[in-house]
Design a protein around this motif. Structure first.
Motif, PDB file in Angstrom:
ATOM      1  N   GLN A   1       8.875  56.206  27.525  1.00  0.00           N
ATOM      2  CA  GLN A   1       9.638  55.248  28.004  1.00  0.00           C
ATOM      3  C   GLN A   1       9.754  54.258  26.627  1.00  0.00           C
ATOM      4  O   GLN A   1      10.890  53.653  26.433  1.00  0.00           O
ATOM      5  CB  GLN A   1       9.996  54.706  29.236  1.00  0.00           C
ATOM      6  CG  GLN A   1       9.895  55.428  30.626  1.00  0.00           C
ATOM      7  CD  GLN A   1       9.272  54.731  31.924  1.00  0.00           C
ATOM      8  OE1 GLN A   1       7.865  54.299  32.141  1.00  0.00           O
ATOM      9  NE2 GLN A   1      10.088  53.991  32.506  1.00  0.00           N
ATOM     10  N   ILE A   2       8.675  54.154  26.574  1.00  0.00           N
ATOM     11  CA  ILE A   2       8.884  52.512  25.217  1.00  0.00           C
ATOM     12  C   ILE A   2       9.369  53.298  24.420  1.00  0.00           C
ATOM     13  O   ILE A   2      10.354  52.485  23.627  1.00  0.00           O
ATOM     14  CB  ILE A   2       7.509  52.731  24.545  1.00  0.00           C
ATOM     15  CG1 ILE A   2       6.306  51.150  26.326  1.00  0.00           C
ATOM     16  CG2 ILE A   2       7.141  51.268  23.795  1.00  0.00           C
ATOM     17  CD1 ILE A   2       5.301  51.166  26.413  1.00  0.00           C
ATOM     18  N   ALA A   3       9.216  54.551  23.643  1.00  0.00           N
ATOM     19  CA  ALA A   3       9.935  54.842  22.797  1.00  0.00           C
ATOM     20  C   ALA A   3      11.219  54.759  23.040  1.00  0.00           C
ATOM     21  O   ALA A   3      12.045  55.193  21.752  1.00  0.00           O
ATOM     22  CB  ALA A   3       9.488  56.447  22.469  1.00  0.00           C
ATOM     23  N   ALA A   4      11.965  55.713  24.448  1.00  0.00           N
ATOM     24  CA  ALA A   4      13.023  55.711  24.385  1.00  0.00           C
ATOM     25  C   ALA A   4      13.916  54.480  24.636  1.00  0.00           C
ATOM     26  O   ALA A   4      15.412  54.243  23.916  1.00  0.00           O
ATOM     27  CB  ALA A   4      13.651  56.256  25.623  1.00  0.00           C
ATOM     28  N   ARG A   5      12.825  53.312  25.303  1.00  0.00           N
ATOM     29  CA  ARG A   5      13.920  51.842  25.407  1.00  0.00           C
ATOM     30  C   ARG A   5      13.754  51.401  23.202  1.00  0.00           C
ATOM     31  O   ARG A   5      14.819  50.739  22.689  1.00  0.00           O
ATOM     32  CB  ARG A   5      12.261  50.456  25.845  1.00  0.00           C
ATOM     33  CG  ARG A   5      13.660  49.063  25.420  1.00  0.00           C
ATOM     34  CD  ARG A   5      12.345  48.635  26.389  1.00  0.00           C
ATOM     35  NE  ARG A   5      11.359  48.673  24.870  1.00  0.00           N
ATOM     36  CZ  ARG A   5       9.600  47.957  25.617  1.00  0.00           C
ATOM     37  NH1 ARG A   5       9.725  47.616  26.720  1.00  0.00           N
ATOM     38  NH2 ARG A   5       8.705  47.806  25.054  1.00  0.00           N
ATOM     39  N   GLU A   6      13.045  51.774  22.389  1.00  0.00           N
ATOM     40  CA  GLU A   6      12.951  51.201  21.069  1.00  0.00           C
ATOM     41  C   GLU A   6      14.209  52.428  20.783  1.00  0.00           C
ATOM     42  O   GLU A   6      14.832  51.262  19.758  1.00  0.00           O
ATOM     43  CB  GLU A   6      11.750  51.481  20.865  1.00  0.00           C
ATOM     44  CG  GLU A   6      10.791  50.755  20.798  1.00  0.00           C
ATOM     45  CD  GLU A   6       9.379  50.727  20.609  1.00  0.00           C
ATOM     46  OE1 GLU A   6       9.240  52.258  19.692  1.00  0.00           O
ATOM     47  OE2 GLU A   6       8.536  49.865  20.142  1.00  0.00           O
ATOM     48  N   ALA A   7      13.784  53.390  20.729  1.00  0.00           N
ATOM     49  CA  ALA A   7      15.526  54.048  19.715  1.00  0.00           C
ATOM     50  C   ALA A   7      16.932  52.979  20.931  1.00  0.00           C
ATOM     51  O   ALA A   7      17.149  53.233  19.855  1.00  0.00           O
ATOM     52  CB  ALA A   7      15.681  55.464  21.116  1.00  0.00           C
ATOM     53  N   PHE A   8      17.057  53.279  21.947  1.00  0.00           N
ATOM     54  CA  PHE A   8      18.085  52.766  22.530  1.00  0.00           C
ATOM     55  C   PHE A   8      18.333  51.027  22.049  1.00  0.00           C
ATOM     56  O   PHE A   8      19.558  51.116  20.647  1.00  0.00           O
ATOM     57  CB  PHE A   8      18.133  52.202  24.160  1.00  0.00           C
ATOM     58  CG  PHE A   8      19.414  51.879  24.748  1.00  0.00           C
ATOM     59  CD1 PHE A   8      19.988  52.690  25.253  1.00  0.00           C
ATOM     60  CD2 PHE A   8      19.561  50.733  24.363  1.00  0.00           C
ATOM     61  CE1 PHE A   8      21.385  52.153  25.586  1.00  0.00           C
ATOM     62  CE2 PHE A   8      20.688  49.865  25.087  1.00  0.00           C
ATOM     63  CZ  PHE A   8      21.653  51.506  25.205  1.00  0.00           C
ATOM     64  N   THR A   9      17.558  50.195  21.464  1.00  0.00           N
ATOM     65  CA  THR A   9      18.145  49.320  21.046  1.00  0.00           C
ATOM     66  C   THR A   9      17.953  49.417  19.374  1.00  0.00           C
ATOM     67  O   THR A   9      19.178  48.997  18.970  1.00  0.00           O
ATOM     68  CB  THR A   9      16.750  48.315  21.550  1.00  0.00           C
ATOM     69  OG1 THR A   9      15.488  48.890  21.510  1.00  0.00           O
ATOM     70  CG2 THR A   9      16.511  48.257  22.593  1.00  0.00           C
ATOM     71  N   ALA A  10      17.366  49.998  19.078  1.00  0.00           N
ATOM     72  CA  ALA A  10      17.486  49.674  17.907  1.00  0.00           C
ATOM     73  C   ALA A  10      18.804  50.426  17.137  1.00  0.00           C
ATOM     74  O   ALA A  10      19.920  50.280  15.720  1.00  0.00           O
ATOM     75  CB  ALA A  10      16.894  50.888  17.040  1.00  0.00           C
ATOM     76  N   ARG A  11      19.844  52.087  17.549  1.00  0.00           N
ATOM     77  CA  ARG A  11      20.879  52.404  17.910  1.00  0.00           C
ATOM     78  C   ARG A  11      21.648  51.931  17.604  1.00  0.00           C
ATOM     79  O   ARG A  11      22.876  51.610  17.152  1.00  0.00           O
ATOM     80  CB  ARG A  11      20.718  53.548  18.314  1.00  0.00           C
ATOM     81  CG  ARG A  11      22.262  54.287  18.582  1.00  0.00           C
ATOM     82  CD  ARG A  11      21.852  55.878  19.009  1.00  0.00           C
ATOM     83  NE  ARG A  11      21.289  56.873  17.332  1.00  0.00           N
ATOM     84  CZ  ARG A  11      22.025  57.232  16.613  1.00  0.00           C
ATOM     85  NH1 ARG A  11      23.067  56.943  16.354  1.00  0.00           N
ATOM     86  NH2 ARG A  11      20.949  58.635  15.976  1.00  0.00           N
ATOM     87  N   PHE A  12      21.500  50.497  18.813  1.00  0.00           N
ATOM     88  CA  PHE A  12      22.961  50.086  19.403  1.00  0.00           C
ATOM     89  C   PHE A  12      22.815  48.923  18.105  1.00  0.00           C
ATOM     90  O   PHE A  12      24.101  48.636  18.342  1.00  0.00           O
ATOM     91  CB  PHE A  12      22.345  49.290  20.478  1.00  0.00           C
ATOM     92  CG  PHE A  12      23.234  48.255  21.522  1.00  0.00           C
ATOM     93  CD1 PHE A  12      24.295  48.522  22.231  1.00  0.00           C
ATOM     94  CD2 PHE A  12      23.176  46.986  21.617  1.00  0.00           C
ATOM     95  CE1 PHE A  12      25.288  47.979  23.027  1.00  0.00           C
ATOM     96  CE2 PHE A  12      24.257  46.096  21.527  1.00  0.00           C
ATOM     97  CZ  PHE A  12      25.349  46.792  22.358  1.00  0.00           C
ATOM     98  N   ARG A  13      21.731  48.198  17.940  1.00  0.00           N
ATOM     99  CA  ARG A  13      22.017  47.125  16.750  1.00  0.00           C
ATOM    100  C   ARG A  13      22.543  47.475  15.959  1.00  0.00           C
ATOM    101  O   ARG A  13      23.042  46.715  15.122  1.00  0.00           O
ATOM    102  CB  ARG A  13      20.488  46.190  16.783  1.00  0.00           C
ATOM    103  CG  ARG A  13      20.274  45.321  18.447  1.00  0.00           C
ATOM    104  CD  ARG A  13      18.567  45.084  17.984  1.00  0.00           C
ATOM    105  NE  ARG A  13      18.856  43.704  16.987  1.00  0.00           N
ATOM    106  CZ  ARG A  13      17.732  43.020  17.036  1.00  0.00           C
ATOM    107  NH1 ARG A  13      16.595  43.313  17.154  1.00  0.00           N
ATOM    108  NH2 ARG A  13      18.149  41.587  16.382  1.00  0.00           N
ATOM    109  N   ASP A  14      22.095  48.441  14.876  1.00  0.00           N
ATOM    110  CA  ASP A  14      22.878  49.360  14.141  1.00  0.00           C
ATOM    111  C   ASP A  14      23.817  49.302  13.866  1.00  0.00           C
ATOM    112  O   ASP A  14      24.106  49.518  12.883  1.00  0.00           O
ATOM    113  CB  ASP A  14      21.687  50.630  13.689  1.00  0.00           C
ATOM    114  CG  ASP A  14      22.095  50.837  12.347  1.00  0.00           C
ATOM    115  OD1 ASP A  14      22.411  49.967  11.244  1.00  0.00           O
ATOM    116  OD2 ASP A  14      21.999  52.447  12.745  1.00  0.00           O
ATOM    117  N   ARG A  15      24.163  50.045  15.231  1.00  0.00           N
ATOM    118  CA  ARG A  15      25.815  50.759  15.276  1.00  0.00           C
ATOM    119  C   ARG A  15      26.722  50.067  15.750  1.00  0.00           C
ATOM    120  O   ARG A  15      27.154  49.813  15.819  1.00  0.00           O
ATOM    121  CB  ARG A  15      25.808  51.825  16.054  1.00  0.00           C
ATOM    122  CG  ARG A  15      24.500  53.227  15.506  1.00  0.00           C
ATOM    123  CD  ARG A  15      25.260  53.864  14.020  1.00  0.00           C
ATOM    124  NE  ARG A  15      27.045  54.685  14.322  1.00  0.00           N
ATOM    125  CZ  ARG A  15      27.347  55.040  12.837  1.00  0.00           C
ATOM    126  NH1 ARG A  15      27.002  54.771  12.329  1.00  0.00           N
ATOM    127  NH2 ARG A  15      28.935  54.908  14.173  1.00  0.00           N
TER     128      ARG A  15
END
Length: 370
Positions: A67-81
């Protein structure tokens, strides 16, 4: 008075034989974090309680590593894209934007839905892939979710607009808001029971057929939205922090979903209404997760959350004891104590041992209402 229609069977079984399975036990470690749910079989409220307890107001120490990895992947992609959205779709190949939506959906599936939706869900995104409202309530819709069957393949189809010919690409926050909405529909559509008893109670659970904006949808959608807004707070992203602020101001449930639900109920014929149970108060104290009728905010019982965490502590302690026991057996074997092959399997992976343990202990469930 017209006689109510009661189907004699459901999916080939007598209606009296339809049994709703007990929800599995969940814990954010070992095999407990990979529950197996059955399609169109679980009581909708049991499904809601089970799902919410796995993420609502949990600290990082109570979340799974996945879950923590999924949250980090989501926020990273959102902020980057997000900088590439809200303008001309020709700034990049359309497949790049579709890939963004799929990756964000995968992260949401991992964090909120136990990574179970992906195997049953097909996601299509693009420019004007959705348009006319099939129910005729709105002139245009931006997403839709429905069950499909093609030959022997059954799945849930989600279509989401990422833009239109008229307006170009939408902001990524708007796309994410629509994606969350459709994934909640897909979750209930795929796993909530559709036997005749559950169908009769749709007004109190998942909502009118072909609409799906019932009280349980409103609750789960709102709690997921609250969690994603908390992610925005965590990473300092204002767009995530204010996600769907116009439709879901403050702590309120979706205004547009509530309006559609009312219109859908109002469009029912007299006979259709007779075939459904009356609407019950959403504030019934027996419900551990409920929707306030006036403020349209969600209340989650702290007692229910504490019960879930206590159960997880018991499972965690049991798993630790079993690991220690296996280590002791291994040590004895190395010292030459066992010689009859009784412990040939003691070097199996510890996670498999945990899985066996969980199966032995999963004969009861905490999914029933307090």
């Amino acid at each position: 008075m017209a006689k109510r229609e009661i189907p004699k069977s459901i999916r080939g079984r007598p209606a009296a034989d339809v049994i709703h399975p007990i929800m599995p036990k969940y814990a954010p470690f070992g095999q407990h974090q990979k529950p197996q749910l059955e399609k169109v079989t679980h009581k909708a409220r049991d499904l809601l309680n089970f799902t919410v307890m796995a993420f609502h107001t949990r600290r990082d120490c109570d979340l799974s590593k996945r879950q923590i990895a999924a949250r980090e992947a989501f926020t990273a992609r959102f902020r980057d894209r997000k900088q590439f959205y809200g303008g001309d779709p020709d700034v990049a190949p359309l497949d790049e934007f579709r890939h963004d939506v799929q990756c964000l959906a995968n992260s949401l599936d991992e964090f909120f839905f136990f990574k179970l939706l992906g195997q049953y869900m097909k996601l299509k995104s693009g420019i004007d892939v959705v348009g006319r409202d099939p129910m005729g309530i709105d002139a245009r819709i931006e997403g839709e979710t429905f069950a499909c069957k093609m030959r022997d393949d059954e799945f849930i189809q989600i279509n989401v607009n990422i833009g239109s010919d008229e307006k170009g690409l939408y902001e990524l926050s708007a796309i994410v808001g629509q994606l969350i909405h459709e994934m909640v529909h897909a979750y209930f559509l795929n796993f909530a029971c559709d036997c005749w008893r559950c169908k009769k109670d749709r007004l109190n659970t998942v909502g009118v057929e072909h609409d799906g904006h019932g009280p349980l949808f409103l609750i789960l959608h709102r709690l997921i939205l609250t969690e994603v807004r908390n992610w925005g707070e965590l990473v300092g992203d204002g767009e995530l922090r204010m996600l769907l602020a116009e439709d879901c101001p403050g702590d309120s449930a979706s205004k547009s979903a509530i309006a559609r639900a009312r219109l859908a109920i109002g469009s029912l014929t007299r006979q259709e209404k007779r075939n459904l149970n009356n609407v019950r108060s959403t504030q019934t104290k027996g419900y551990s997760i409920r929707l306030q009728s006036e403020s349209k905010t969600v209340i989650v019982s702290p007692a229910r959350q504490n019960k879930q965490l206590r159960m997880e502590d018991i499972l965690r302690a049991k798993e630790r004891r079993e690991k220690q026991f296996r280590k002791d057996l291994l040590r004895e074997g190395q010292n030459g104590v066992p010689n009859d092959g009784d412990y040939d399997d003691i070097e199996e992976d510890s996670e498999e041992s945990s899985e066996e343990s969980s199966h032995r202990s999963d004969s009861s469930s905490d999914s029933s209402e307090l």
